[in-house]
Design an enzyme around this catalytic site. Sequence first.
Site, PDB file in Angstrom:
ATOM      1  NE  ARG A 237      -2.612   0.952   3.525  1.00  0.00           N
ATOM      2  CZ  ARG A 237      -3.339   0.626   4.577  1.00  0.00           C
ATOM      3  NH1 ARG A 237      -4.577   0.161   4.423  1.00  0.00           N
ATOM      4  NH2 ARG A 237      -2.852   0.726   5.793  1.00  0.00           N
TER       5      ARG A 237
ATOM      6  CE  LYS B  55      -3.079   4.443   6.888  1.00  0.00           C
ATOM      7  NZ  LYS B  55      -4.533   4.473   7.089  1.00  0.00           N
TER       8      LYS B  55
ATOM      9  CD  GLU C 229     -12.346   5.607   4.208  1.00  0.00           C
ATOM     10  OE1 GLU C 229     -11.837   5.559   5.338  1.00  0.00           O
ATOM     11  OE2 GLU C 229     -11.738   5.279   3.178  1.00  0.00           O
TER      12      GLU C 229
HETATM   13  C1  LIG Z   1      -5.619   3.610   7.287  1.00  0.00           C
HETATM   14  C2  LIG Z   1      -7.014   3.921   6.887  1.00  0.00           C
HETATM   15  C3  LIG Z   1      -8.061   2.995   7.030  1.00  0.00           C
HETATM   16  C4  LIG Z   1      -7.879   1.633   7.674  1.00  0.00           C
HETATM   17  O1  LIG Z   1      -6.926   0.833   7.054  1.00  0.00           O
HETATM   18  P1  LIG Z   1      -6.292  -0.414   7.836  1.00  0.00           P
HETATM   19  O2  LIG Z   1      -5.270  -0.921   6.907  1.00  0.00           O
HETATM   20  O3  LIG Z   1      -7.375  -1.372   8.088  1.00  0.00           O
HETATM   21  O4  LIG Z   1      -5.711   0.143   9.103  1.00  0.00           O
HETATM   22  C5  LIG Z   1      -9.322   3.356   6.576  1.00  0.00           C
HETATM   23  N1  LIG Z   1      -9.555   4.567   6.029  1.00  0.00           N
HETATM   24  C6  LIG Z   1      -8.572   5.482   5.890  1.00  0.00           C
HETATM   25  C7  LIG Z   1      -8.895   6.785   5.242  1.00  0.00           C
HETATM   26  C8  LIG Z   1      -7.287   5.192   6.312  1.00  0.00           C
HETATM   27  O5  LIG Z   1      -6.325   6.113   6.168  1.00  0.00           O
END
Ligand SMILES: *Cc1c(COP(=O)(O)O)cnc(C)c1O
Length: 341
Positions: free
Chosen positions: A85, A187, A223
């Site tokens: 990722r 991210k 989300e």
């Molecule tokens: C990091 C993140 C998540 C959750 O991801 P995980 O890999 O399950 O920790 C969900 N939404 C956003 C916007 C994120 O930055």
Amino acid sequence: MIESRKDIDWDSLGFNVIPTKSMFKSECFDGYSWPKGKLIPYATISLSPAATVLNYAQSIFEGMKAHRSIKNRIVLFRPDQNAKRIAKSAQRICIPIIDEDYFINAVNLIVCDNAEFIPPLGKGGMYIRPLAFGVSPFLGVRPSKEYIFMIFCTPVGHYFKNGSQLLNLLVTDKYHRAAPKGIGNAKASGNYSASLLPGQEARAQGFDEVIYLSAANENLVEEMGAANLFAVSGKTLKTPSLGKSILPGINRDSAICIAKEILGLSVEEGDLTIDELLAADEVFCTGTAAVIGGIGKITKDDREYIISNGRLGQITDKIKKYLIGIQLEEIEDPFGWVYPL
Ligand SMILES: *Cc1c(COP(=O)(O)O)cnc(C)c1O
């Protein structure tokens, strides 16, 4: 194995940064691959005020945890997925790609060097925060020439201060988190600055967090801003599909696998309407910080909807127990997700 320090009150851990022994740091010029890097004492860093990270948020990060497991060893959870990722995020934000082995090796180094800060089993985990950002002093908007990749870590307890209690969320129609062709699926640090004010306003009204709707269609759920959302209806689990602005959560993927392959539920990845969410039998969210959070109440347009009678839903509870059980090696790991150090 190195034991947890005796001079930390492990029962009162929250989600604050506690300085540890060391951090990992590497510096790279654009067009080159990341040099080896090293562990240095945990400390502040200095940057030019014109650094691209400070002015234009040329910055990405990851979030993962190390735990002491029931087998009395230190384990990571699916670190290869974080590695994949961050490579994708790097590509989107024009940061030199960090390759998978390099990433996992750096995480290994810092976790082992700070093992005394990993809480005892059952008291929490060690949160690991890899970041990469541009540091060149540019006034013009363009990618930096020089970059830093670093990792710090800190012991954490439970993310939401009410622990395992159910979350009380607000659906916002005032803000969007991300746009379909923007950076919502990376991210990227910039996504989080957009979520600060909505989060602050929601907390001031007594909510734990915000549910965002899709910027492309406000009938659809996006989300939570740091966690992915799921609705359970009967024996079906539904969550927004990836590919637009949804962040591909590793706990999201893990919950889907457990639901399908262990619990025999059907999983639909597609459009999740806000009406479906509000009418669901159970609603939960997934993310590294809280793993799985049950949602007991959702407010939209000043109307309050109680989900699963305000109790933790049965399916949510099962998925949560499996996921945490696998992470702590209490349950056999049929997927090869646990990564012992
Ligand atoms: C990091 C993140 C998540 C959750 O991801 P995980 O890999 O399950 O920790 C969900 N939404 C956003 C916007 C994120 O930055």
